[in-house]
Design a protein around this motif. Structure first.
Motif, PDB file in Angstrom:
ATOM      1  N   CYS A   1       1.122  -1.386   0.140  1.00 10.44           N
ATOM      2  CA  CYS A   1       0.472  -0.639  -0.201  1.00 10.44           C
ATOM      3  C   CYS A   1       1.130   1.418   0.471  1.00 10.44           C
ATOM      4  CB  CYS A   1      -1.072  -0.476   0.834  1.00 10.44           C
ATOM      5  SG  CYS A   1      -0.249   0.404   2.648  1.00 10.44           S
ATOM      6  N   GLU A   2       0.572   2.497  -0.177  1.00  9.01           N
ATOM      7  CA  GLU A   2       0.670   3.528   0.571  1.00  9.01           C
ATOM      8  C   GLU A   2       1.732   3.831   1.328  1.00  9.01           C
ATOM      9  OE1 GLU A   2      -2.896   4.796   1.860  1.00  9.01           O
ATOM     10  OE2 GLU A   2      -2.246   3.383  -0.301  1.00  9.01           O
ATOM     11  N   VAL A   3       1.145   3.031   2.561  1.00 10.56           N
ATOM     12  CA  VAL A   3       2.224   3.794   3.638  1.00 10.56           C
ATOM     13  C   VAL A   3       3.522   2.672   3.729  1.00 10.56           C
ATOM     14  CG1 VAL A   3       2.121   2.950   6.224  1.00 10.56           C
ATOM     15  CG2 VAL A   3       0.051   3.509   4.605  1.00 10.56           C
ATOM     16  N   CYS A   4       3.438   2.123   3.610  1.00 15.65           N
ATOM     17  CA  CYS A   4       4.500   0.796   3.532  1.00 15.65           C
ATOM     18  C   CYS A   4       5.811   0.343   1.747  1.00 15.65           C
ATOM     19  CB  CYS A   4       3.987  -0.257   3.511  1.00 15.65           C
ATOM     20  SG  CYS A   4       3.780  -1.387   1.971  1.00 15.65           S
ATOM     21  N   GLY A   5       4.280   2.010   0.410  1.00 18.76           N
ATOM     22  CA  GLY A   5       5.775   1.781  -0.513  1.00 18.76           C
ATOM     23  C   GLY A   5       5.745  -0.026  -1.442  1.00 18.76           C
ATOM     24  N   GLY A   6       4.369  -0.743  -1.160  1.00 16.43           N
ATOM     25  CA  GLY A   6       4.276  -1.503  -1.837  1.00 16.43           C
ATOM     26  C   GLY A   6       4.943  -2.390  -2.135  1.00 16.43           C
ATOM     27  N   ARG A   7       6.340  -2.299  -0.273  1.00 16.20           N
ATOM     28  CA  ARG A   7       6.529  -3.081   0.015  1.00 16.20           C
ATOM     29  C   ARG A   7       5.953  -4.363   0.909  1.00 16.20           C
ATOM     30  NH1 ARG A   7       9.847   1.289   0.703  1.00 16.20           N
ATOM     31  NH2 ARG A   7       9.255   1.092   2.959  1.00 16.20           N
ATOM     32  N   GLY A   8       5.218  -4.234   1.444  1.00 13.80           N
ATOM     33  CA  GLY A   8       3.826  -5.370   2.240  1.00 13.80           C
ATOM     34  C   GLY A   8       4.662  -5.229   3.828  1.00 13.80           C
ATOM     35  N   TYR A   9       5.367  -4.210   4.474  1.00 13.86           N
ATOM     36  CA  TYR A   9       6.600  -4.190   4.960  1.00 13.86           C
ATOM     37  C   TYR A   9       7.065  -2.505   5.756  1.00 13.86           C
ATOM     38  CZ  TYR A   9       8.249  -9.512   4.491  1.00 13.86           C
ATOM     39  OH  TYR A   9       7.929 -10.734   4.326  1.00 13.86           O
ATOM     40  N   LYS A  10       6.765  -3.111   6.849  1.00 14.40           N
ATOM     41  CA  LYS A  10       6.566  -1.708   7.460  1.00 14.40           C
ATOM     42  C   LYS A  10       7.664  -1.760   8.524  1.00 14.40           C
ATOM     43  CE  LYS A  10       6.369   3.191   7.972  1.00 14.40           C
ATOM     44  NZ  LYS A  10       6.842   3.797   6.575  1.00 14.40           N
ATOM     45  N   GLY A  11       8.745  -1.282   9.015  1.00 14.64           N
ATOM     46  CA  GLY A  11       9.141  -1.433  10.425  1.00 14.64           C
ATOM     47  C   GLY A  11       9.746  -2.503  10.779  1.00 14.64           C
ATOM     48  N   ARG A  12      10.778  -2.551  11.678  1.00 13.85           N
ATOM     49  CA  ARG A  12      11.376  -3.686  12.183  1.00 13.85           C
ATOM     50  C   ARG A  12      10.705  -4.047  13.749  1.00 13.85           C
ATOM     51  NH1 ARG A  12      17.517  -3.999  10.606  1.00 13.85           N
ATOM     52  NH2 ARG A  12      17.105  -1.457  11.205  1.00 13.85           N
ATOM     53  N   VAL A  13      10.566  -5.751  14.054  1.00 14.95           N
ATOM     54  CA  VAL A  13      10.945  -6.639  15.460  1.00 14.95           C
ATOM     55  C   VAL A  13      11.878  -6.989  15.446  1.00 14.95           C
ATOM     56  CG1 VAL A  13       9.706  -7.927  14.737  1.00 14.95           C
ATOM     57  CG2 VAL A  13       9.278  -6.748  16.764  1.00 14.95           C
ATOM     58  N   GLY A  14      12.256  -7.352  16.876  1.00 12.39           N
ATOM     59  CA  GLY A  14      13.296  -8.164  17.328  1.00 12.39           C
ATOM     60  C   GLY A  14      12.925  -9.561  17.597  1.00 12.39           C
ATOM     61  N   LEU A  15      13.936 -10.547  16.706  1.00  3.50           N
ATOM     62  CA  LEU A  15      13.954 -12.413  17.490  1.00  3.50           C
ATOM     63  C   LEU A  15      14.460 -11.692  18.886  1.00  3.50           C
ATOM     64  CD1 LEU A  15      14.050 -13.578  14.139  1.00  3.50           C
ATOM     65  CD2 LEU A  15      11.669 -12.840  15.648  1.00  3.50           C
ATOM     66  N   TYR A  16      14.838 -12.614  19.682  1.00  2.00           N
ATOM     67  CA  TYR A  16      14.832 -12.459  21.537  1.00  2.00           C
ATOM     68  C   TYR A  16      15.449 -14.144  21.893  1.00  2.00           C
ATOM     69  CZ  TYR A  16      14.934  -7.383  21.133  1.00  2.00           C
ATOM     70  OH  TYR A  16      14.356  -6.293  20.584  1.00  2.00           O
ATOM     71  N   GLU A  17      16.755 -14.556  21.730  1.00  2.97           N
ATOM     72  CA  GLU A  17      16.864 -16.108  22.230  1.00  2.97           C
ATOM     73  C   GLU A  17      18.203 -15.213  23.608  1.00  2.97           C
ATOM     74  OE1 GLU A  17      19.043 -19.063  19.581  1.00  2.97           O
ATOM     75  OE2 GLU A  17      21.127 -18.921  20.435  1.00  2.97           O
ATOM     76  N   VAL A  18      16.790 -15.659  24.687  1.00  2.00           N
ATOM     77  CA  VAL A  18      17.374 -14.761  26.200  1.00  2.00           C
ATOM     78  C   VAL A  18      18.454 -15.954  26.915  1.00  2.00           C
ATOM     79  CG1 VAL A  18      17.036 -14.113  28.481  1.00  2.00           C
ATOM     80  CG2 VAL A  18      16.271 -12.671  26.538  1.00  2.00           C
ATOM     81  N   MET A  19      19.239 -16.832  27.287  1.00  4.05           N
ATOM     82  CA  MET A  19      19.585 -17.132  28.509  1.00  4.05           C
ATOM     83  C   MET A  19      20.407 -17.471  29.876  1.00  4.05           C
ATOM     84  SD  MET A  19      22.867 -20.607  27.168  1.00  4.05           S
ATOM     85  CE  MET A  19      24.065 -19.741  27.904  1.00  4.05           C
ATOM     86  N   GLU A  20      19.783 -17.694  30.437  1.00  2.00           N
ATOM     87  CA  GLU A  20      19.646 -16.926  31.193  1.00  2.00           C
ATOM     88  C   GLU A  20      20.389 -18.634  32.213  1.00  2.00           C
ATOM     89  OE1 GLU A  20      17.222 -16.448  35.291  1.00  2.00           O
ATOM     90  OE2 GLU A  20      16.106 -17.276  34.409  1.00  2.00           O
TER      91      GLU A  20
END
Length: 597
Positions: free
Chosen positions: A524-543
């Motif tokens: 769409c016009e918000v994501c410039g036709g890419r289908g993605y907008k912004g990023r989010v983290g993947l986290y591997e937490v080892m206590e």
């Protein structure tokens, strides 16, 4: 003892002692290796030098003029910048071993850099400097060189580029089209506002000034994290990194290469006359966007390449800094472990991942949550990306001896409660940081490793004793960034992945049986036709539990530590990604691109 090449040539009667003495005198004046000097003076052939280099260093030698044509996929394994910086050429790849040609097999920094950048083990073939330079020029240097890959598709330009040609730029037309940019652009330093014209009086009103201003502003509008200005033999291009991927936005005329470079270097207060060495600088701008004024930092890196200086500008926008740990992408159980450990009064907290994976954001968010009136927080950073009230931040300056280790020693005399070290790069820094964590301080830092368990091995490879690692490290967080599906155009994906594929990706049988509704951005016009907008983290937490401490003391491998961590509730990076696919936050393609099982 290594026998000198010149003495070997004399002993083998290929040159005389008088010729060697003459070559040594010439070497003092012109520099370079003695083999190249002898060849240039015509005392012996290049093939003789290559053979003797192999004997001198005990590695195979090769004449690159006689070497079979190298596959483009092999050339693509080492970028042009890396090949030219270290003077190396990839020759072939067999399994996990990459064979490279090099003139100086004692250059361990080049070997380490290539292993790190490519992920392959390295075998050496020695050749002469002149032969290697010709081969690098052949495969990396011009229109007749091997084409490594197709250029990325050109994205549609924003309003700032709407009237600017994507090929050769007409300077008069550019000046007319970009006249409005001057009203939005002002350069400032850290202390006070400075009029941008005072920095470049000679370039006042020049079209190239408006072009650079436009590029800097348009990158902000598009949400770019980096700007790449890249010169080639017959053209140049400008690319933005948006949501982690580079996109070409412009191809200025090659005649603008030097003016653009000079303009950026003026803004960054760099030496315009120095074109042989890398330079680092900083630009700070006050920009008027849509009636709102904001201050943007650009971290500038200039690197000499084969056809000019490549410039990369990293945008540091404080408005985009997310300081809420709950919004970064941590799964609830991972966030609980993380908060529990950063609340402890002492110990070491480590964040790992490649460059651009959001490590700094995680650390800043953590210390922001700990920033209280009764707590003394000291940070050593290279560079200081964002300023925080109430936190004592120190910028590293290696040229005067202010490195992480030196800063840490001084910190311990500053009565700190919490210490943040930008990166643990060597044994000295690691040793001081661990001692600080064992003497009543909470130490937060970063490392470059692929996952959380391998961080333990990395510390021990640096020379830290296992008992120190086991007693000092509280928790390790490995992370990656993946693109977030555009909220505006998000819809269920009509394509259903086969169950076998989903199992291979990392989804459990129960998740597949209950049904997985994957989401996808339609564009769409918000994501410039890419289908993605912004990023989010993947986290591997080892206590680091008591069981894991015992395993570290007994020399357990990273694989064994991973298995135990999973038993104790650790989510791997891939499982973190699967959870976000189930939540409709990202796509299977994104987590496969950034993580492994």
């Amino acid at each position: 003892m290594v026998v000198r090449l010149g003495d070997m040539l004399v002993k083998s009667h290929l040159i005389t002692q008088a010729q060697l003495d003459e070559a040594l005198q010439a070497q003092k004046k012109t520099g370079g290796k003695i083999g190249s000097v002898v060849t240039r003076m015509g005392f012996c052939s290049e093939q003789d030098i290559i053979g003797f280099l192999g004997l001198q260093f005990g590695v195979p030698s090769a004449d690159l003029e006689q070497w079979p044509s190298i596959e483009p996929t092999v050339i693509a394994l080492i970028p042009s910048e890396l090949a030219n910086r270290h003077k190396v050429l990839p020759l072939k790849k067999e399994g996990n071993v990459l064979t490279i040609a090099i003139a100086d097999p004692t250059d361990i920094f080049a070997m380490d850099d290539i292993r790190f950048q490519t992920g392959y083990n390295v075998d050496l073939v020695i050749t002469s400097e002149m032969s290697l330079a010709r081969a690098i020029e052949k495969y990396y240097g011009g229109s007749a060189a091997v084409r490594l890959k197709e250029p990325p598709p050109t994205v549609s330009s924003s309003s700032a580029f709407s009237n600017v040609s994507n090929e050769a730029l007409d300077l008069k037309a550019m000046e007319e089209n970009l006249a409005h940019v001057d009203n939005e652009f002002e350069e400032i330093d850290d202390e006070q506002s400075v009029d941008v014209e005072s920095l470049a009086k000679d370039g006042e009103g020049a079209p190239v000034v408006k072009l650079v201003n436009m590029v800097l502003i348009d990158a902000i509008r598009k949400g770019a994290s980096d700007i790449h200005v890249e010169p080639y033999e017959k053209h140049m291009r400008i690319r933005y990194r948006i949501d982690g991927l580079l996109q070409e936005v412009m191809k200025p005329n090659i005649k603008l290469k030097d003016p653009i470079t000079s303009r950026v270097k003026i803004l960054a207060k760099l030496n315009i006359a120095e074109k042989r060495l890398p330079q680092d600088g900083r630009i700070k701008l006050r920009v008027n966007l849509g009636g709102a004024t904001k201050v943007i930092d650009y971290r500038v890196s200039v690197l000499p390449t084969l056809f000019g200086e490549k410039i990369v500008l990293r945008l540091l926008d404080s408005d985009k800094l997310m300081l809420d740990l709950t919004k970064l992408g941590f799964e609830p159980e991972s966030l609980t472990m993380w908060n529990r450990q950063i609340a402890k009064p002492y110990g070491m907290v480590l964040v790992t991942g490649p460059t651009g994976s959001g490590k700094t954001n995680t650390l800043y968010s953590s210390i922001a949550s700990l920033n209280q009136e009764d707590v003394n927080i000291m940070t050593a950073e290279d560079p200081v990306e964002f300023n925080f009230a109430g936190i004592n931040q120190v910028q590293m300056k290696d040229q005067i001896g202010l490195n992480f280790a030196a800063a840490l020693r001084s910190f311990l005399r500053q009565d700190p409660n919490i210490i943040l070290v930008g990166e643990i790069r060597d044994f000295e820094t690691a040793e001081i940081a661990i001692k600080a964590s064992l003497t009543g301080h909470l130490v937060l830092s970063t490392l470059h490793t692929n996952d959380a368990p391998s961080t333990i091995s990395r510390l021990m490879n640096m020379g830290v004793e296992p008992f120190l690692v086991a007693t000092s490290v509280n928790i390790i967080c490995a992370q990656r960034l993946v693109r977030r599906i555009c909220v505006k155009c998000k819809a269920p994906d009509s394509y259903q992945q086969p169950q076998e594929s989903l199992l291979k990706v990392g989804f459990t049988s129960d998740e597949i049986r209950m049904g997985i509704t994957a989401m996808k951005g339609q564009g769409c016009e918000v994501c410039g036709g890419r289908g993605y907008k912004g990023r989010v983290g993947l986290y591997e937490v080892m206590e680091i539990s008591e069981t894991l401490k015992d395993m570290i003391l007994t020399g357990a491998s990273a694989i064994e530590l991973r298995e135990q961590g999973v038993k104790e509730g650790m989510l791997t990076l891939r499982r973190s990604g699967c959870r976000k696919v189930l939540d409709g936050v990202t796509t299977v393609e994104e987590i496969v691109r950034e993580t492994v099982l």
